[in-house]
Design a protein around this motif. Structure first.
Motif, PDB file in Angstrom:
ATOM      1  N   GLU A  31       0.828  -1.202   0.000  1.00  0.00           N
ATOM      2  CA  GLU A  31       0.000   0.000   0.000  1.00  0.00           C
ATOM      3  C   GLU A  31       0.861   1.251   0.000  1.00  0.00           C
ATOM      4  O   GLU A  31       1.990   1.254   0.504  1.00  0.00           O
ATOM      5  CB  GLU A  31      -0.916   0.041   1.234  1.00  0.00           C
ATOM      6  N   SER A  32       0.311   2.317  -0.528  1.00  0.00           N
ATOM      7  CA  SER A  32       0.973   3.613  -0.516  1.00  0.00           C
ATOM      8  C   SER A  32      -0.086   4.700  -0.611  1.00  0.00           C
ATOM      9  O   SER A  32      -1.255   4.417  -0.898  1.00  0.00           O
ATOM     10  CB  SER A  32       1.972   3.738  -1.672  1.00  0.00           C
ATOM     11  N   GLY A  33       0.331   5.942  -0.375  1.00  0.00           N
ATOM     12  CA  GLY A  33      -0.574   7.071  -0.547  1.00  0.00           C
ATOM     13  C   GLY A  33      -1.134   7.657   0.729  1.00  0.00           C
ATOM     14  O   GLY A  33      -1.845   8.666   0.688  1.00  0.00           O
ATOM     15  N   GLY A  34      -0.843   7.036   1.855  1.00  0.00           N
ATOM     16  CA  GLY A  34      -1.329   7.587   3.114  1.00  0.00           C
ATOM     17  C   GLY A  34      -0.590   8.853   3.493  1.00  0.00           C
ATOM     18  O   GLY A  34       0.374   9.248   2.844  1.00  0.00           O
ATOM     19  N   GLY A  35      -1.067   9.477   4.560  1.00  0.00           N
ATOM     20  CA  GLY A  35      -0.410  10.681   5.024  1.00  0.00           C
ATOM     21  C   GLY A  35      -1.276  11.449   5.995  1.00  0.00           C
ATOM     22  O   GLY A  35      -2.315  10.961   6.451  1.00  0.00           O
ATOM     23  N   LEU A  36      -0.836  12.665   6.295  1.00  0.00           N
ATOM     24  CA  LEU A  36      -1.558  13.566   7.180  1.00  0.00           C
ATOM     25  C   LEU A  36      -2.376  14.524   6.324  1.00  0.00           C
ATOM     26  O   LEU A  36      -1.827  15.181   5.423  1.00  0.00           O
ATOM     27  CB  LEU A  36      -0.570  14.341   8.044  1.00  0.00           C
ATOM     28  N   VAL A  37      -3.651  14.612   6.605  1.00  0.00           N
ATOM     29  CA  VAL A  37      -4.539  15.460   5.817  1.00  0.00           C
ATOM     30  C   VAL A  37      -5.511  16.159   6.756  1.00  0.00           C
ATOM     31  O   VAL A  37      -5.879  15.609   7.804  1.00  0.00           O
ATOM     32  CB  VAL A  37      -5.264  14.632   4.742  1.00  0.00           C
TER      33      VAL A  37
END
Length: 114
Positions: free
Chosen positions: A6-12
């Motif tokens: 998985e990829s694309g996560g983050g703080l939003v």
């Protein structure tokens, strides 16, 4: 060797959007339905969405319906989760999976905070 990455996560910020990706290898991706799950801090893992092998049909948990969109590109062996109108309660580690076969990724962290 089966891999789900998985990829694309983050703080939003609340109200923001993210697109998660899951790159699959080691099995015939187009033969299987795929799902997204998530696990929030201190809570059990919960199912989020599923898409059939050819992408014809999708289903969603009530908590994300209308805000999340699951999709796939079988030519790229990739599963996606488009997340919109994010809420703090969406904060979790998001996993892609073919749970019937026991295939799970390592997860990607999504944090929704101002």
């Amino acid at each position: 060797q089966v891999k789900l990455v998985e990829s694309g996560g983050g703080l939003v910020q609340p109200g923001g959007s993210l697109r998660l990706s899951c790159a699959a290898s080691g099995f015939t991706f187009s033969n299987y339905a795929m799902s997204w799950y998530r696990q929030a801090p201190g809570k059990e893992r919960e199912w989020v969405a599923t898409i059939t092998n050819l992408g014809v049909s999708t289903s969603y948990a009530n908590s994300v319906k209308g805000r999340f969109t699951i999709s796939r590109d079988n030519a790229k062996n990739t599963l996606y989760l488009q997340i919109q109108s994010l809420k703090p309660e969406d904060t979790a580690i998001y996993y892609c999976a073919q749970s019937n076969l026991g295939y799970w990724g390592q997860g990607t962290q999504v944090t929704v905070s101002s």
